[in-house]
Scaffold this active site. Sequence first.
Site, PDB file in Angstrom:
ATOM      1  N   GLY A 135     -52.086  54.732   4.341  1.00  0.00           N
ATOM      2  CA  GLY A 135     -51.414  53.973   5.399  1.00  0.00           C
ATOM      3  C   GLY A 135     -51.792  52.504   5.396  1.00  0.00           C
ATOM      4  O   GLY A 135     -51.712  51.807   4.386  1.00  0.00           O
ATOM      5  N   GLY A 136     -52.226  52.041   6.565  1.00  0.00           N
ATOM      6  CA  GLY A 136     -52.564  50.630   6.716  1.00  0.00           C
ATOM      7  C   GLY A 136     -53.660  50.179   5.778  1.00  0.00           C
ATOM      8  O   GLY A 136     -53.704  49.002   5.390  1.00  0.00           O
ATOM      9  N   GLY A 188     -33.823  33.061 -23.324  1.00  0.00           N
ATOM     10  CA  GLY A 188     -34.268  32.936 -21.932  1.00  0.00           C
ATOM     11  C   GLY A 188     -35.774  33.019 -21.829  1.00  0.00           C
ATOM     12  O   GLY A 188     -36.401  32.341 -20.998  1.00  0.00           O
ATOM     13  N   ALA A 189     -36.355  33.830 -22.694  1.00  0.00           N
ATOM     14  CA  ALA A 189     -37.812  33.986 -22.640  1.00  0.00           C
ATOM     15  C   ALA A 189     -38.513  32.682 -23.024  1.00  0.00           C
ATOM     16  O   ALA A 189     -39.570  32.353 -22.490  1.00  0.00           O
ATOM     17  CB  ALA A 189     -38.248  35.115 -23.568  1.00  0.00           C
TER      18      ALA A 189
END
Length: 519
Positions: A171-172, A406-407
């Site tokens: 959880g938290g 793009g790389a």
Amino acid sequence: MAFEQKIKELLDKRGEARMGGGQKGIDKQHEQGKLTARERIALLLDEGSFEEFDMFVTHRCVNFDMQKKSYLGDGVVTGYGTINGRQVYVFAQDFTVLGGSLSETMALKICKVMDQAMKVGAPVIGLNDSGGARIQEGINALAGYAEIFERNILASGVVPQISAIFGPCAGGSVYSPALTDFIFMSKENSYMFLTGPKVVKTVTGEDVTVDKLGGAMVHATKSGVAHFVGDTEESTIQTIRELVGYIPSNNFEEAPMVATEDPIDRLEDHLNTIIPENPNEAYDVKDVIHAIVDDGQFLEVHENWAKNLVVGFAHMGGMSVGIVANQPKAMAGVLDCNSSRKGARFVRFCDAFNIPLVTLVDVPGFLPGTGQEYNGVINHGAKFLFAYGEATVPKVTVTLRKSYGGAHIVMSCKQLRSDINYAWPTAQIAVMGASGATEVLHGRALKEITDPEEKAKFIAEKEKEYNDLFANPYNAAKYGYIDDVIEPRNTRFRVIRALQALQTKKDSLPMKKHCNLPL
Ligand code: HXC
């Protein structure tokens, strides 16, 4: 009460608080191979430096007869101390007190150290060992977590926040670490999950062990949630101390300089021949990293996840640097969803905390295919691109071999405000590799050639023509996109000189509330 009695009362109370949930709980912790909260703090901080707050805090809950289960300190040890003489704030949850679960008052204790760390500009280190929100406190426990989360968010980019996970955290107690900069886990007894196996079984019917659901190696290799994994709690804590040595105390400071005997102009002859003749053959980029950094010391982040990109900290000429390098040894160094996420997060950390970036490029492009597209490689790749383009810290790039498409742009090219871009003579900077380019550019001609021998000859000719133009650094250097072509064995010297020249760099972003990077 006589003075002596008052002192005795204080010492007794201190003794009681130091026992947490009691000897039985401490023994159980040890039997499971776990340390107690106080033992962990003792290992983390310089000897005798710990100053504790709020030893006498107790919870205020009376639901389910909880007033009968009250412990001094309420399940968390908090305060401040030093790591190699530098101040840090710390909290360590105590599993011996109600499973380290978070109460309203425990949250107040944690928030107190976070608030003070923000005021003085010092890192916060949280040692988590907790079953999450204290169920008996209901909304008050949830409100306590929300207070912590808000502070995690406001402190992000202001002071470094480091989390260690020791024990079953749910959880938290996993969400707060997820909001921090780095998560450490230890191979023994370290688990992270939103809900434990019992809840998983109830909700989905899935039978799963704590190890398989959220063990250290799951988060180190599959989810990427854990940045560092140690064999034991002790070695994990030592790595936290090491990490602190590479980072500044806050976003207004520089990371500390670390004196070194390692000569700045040390030549590494073997780098001149490290790139294989065959462009498809791999080498280990970590050999390059170890050769160029001070004393060969490199602290790798996310060592076991997205191995096609290597990121981590080192010193160069005493300066702390963040290194980002494509790894030809893993998936040919291609960029994909996970390596983009890994790189983006690391670049943003370095930029937030004034740590210069050294980028070593050998990337054949982005990994194509449905697997990547369905997982959002467009967004993840854009994240990485965004992180580099936004970063204003000194940026030095060295292209070792391939830098395609793009790389090439993503990996700290000149137009993303990289300051100094070098290339080795083995660099190849182009839209794509020769065979792909030949297929595209000469597809029609290729279709018309039916004789296989003639076809092969045609392809070889066209690839040569392409390689003559692009399989070198000089075409990019001709346009000034590469500042210099350097001898590989000089790389350490040239990069350190570049970093020294950039020490007074000032760059900024247009005024805005915040960016909207493609999360
Ligand atoms: C109150 C808790 C508790 C909790 C454990 N304990 N978790 N008490 N609130 N959340 C207590 C147990 O009752 C037990 O008390 C002692 O701690 C030790 O727990 P065990 O279950 O005996 O230990 P173990 O078998 O090691 O299992 C550890 C565990 C399990 C895996 C963490 O306790 C568990 O699943 N707890 C619940 C986890 C969870 O789902 N938490 C809620 C998260 S929601 P005694 O008296 O018997 O010693 C949340 C919301 C925040 O946190 C918001 C998130 C966005």
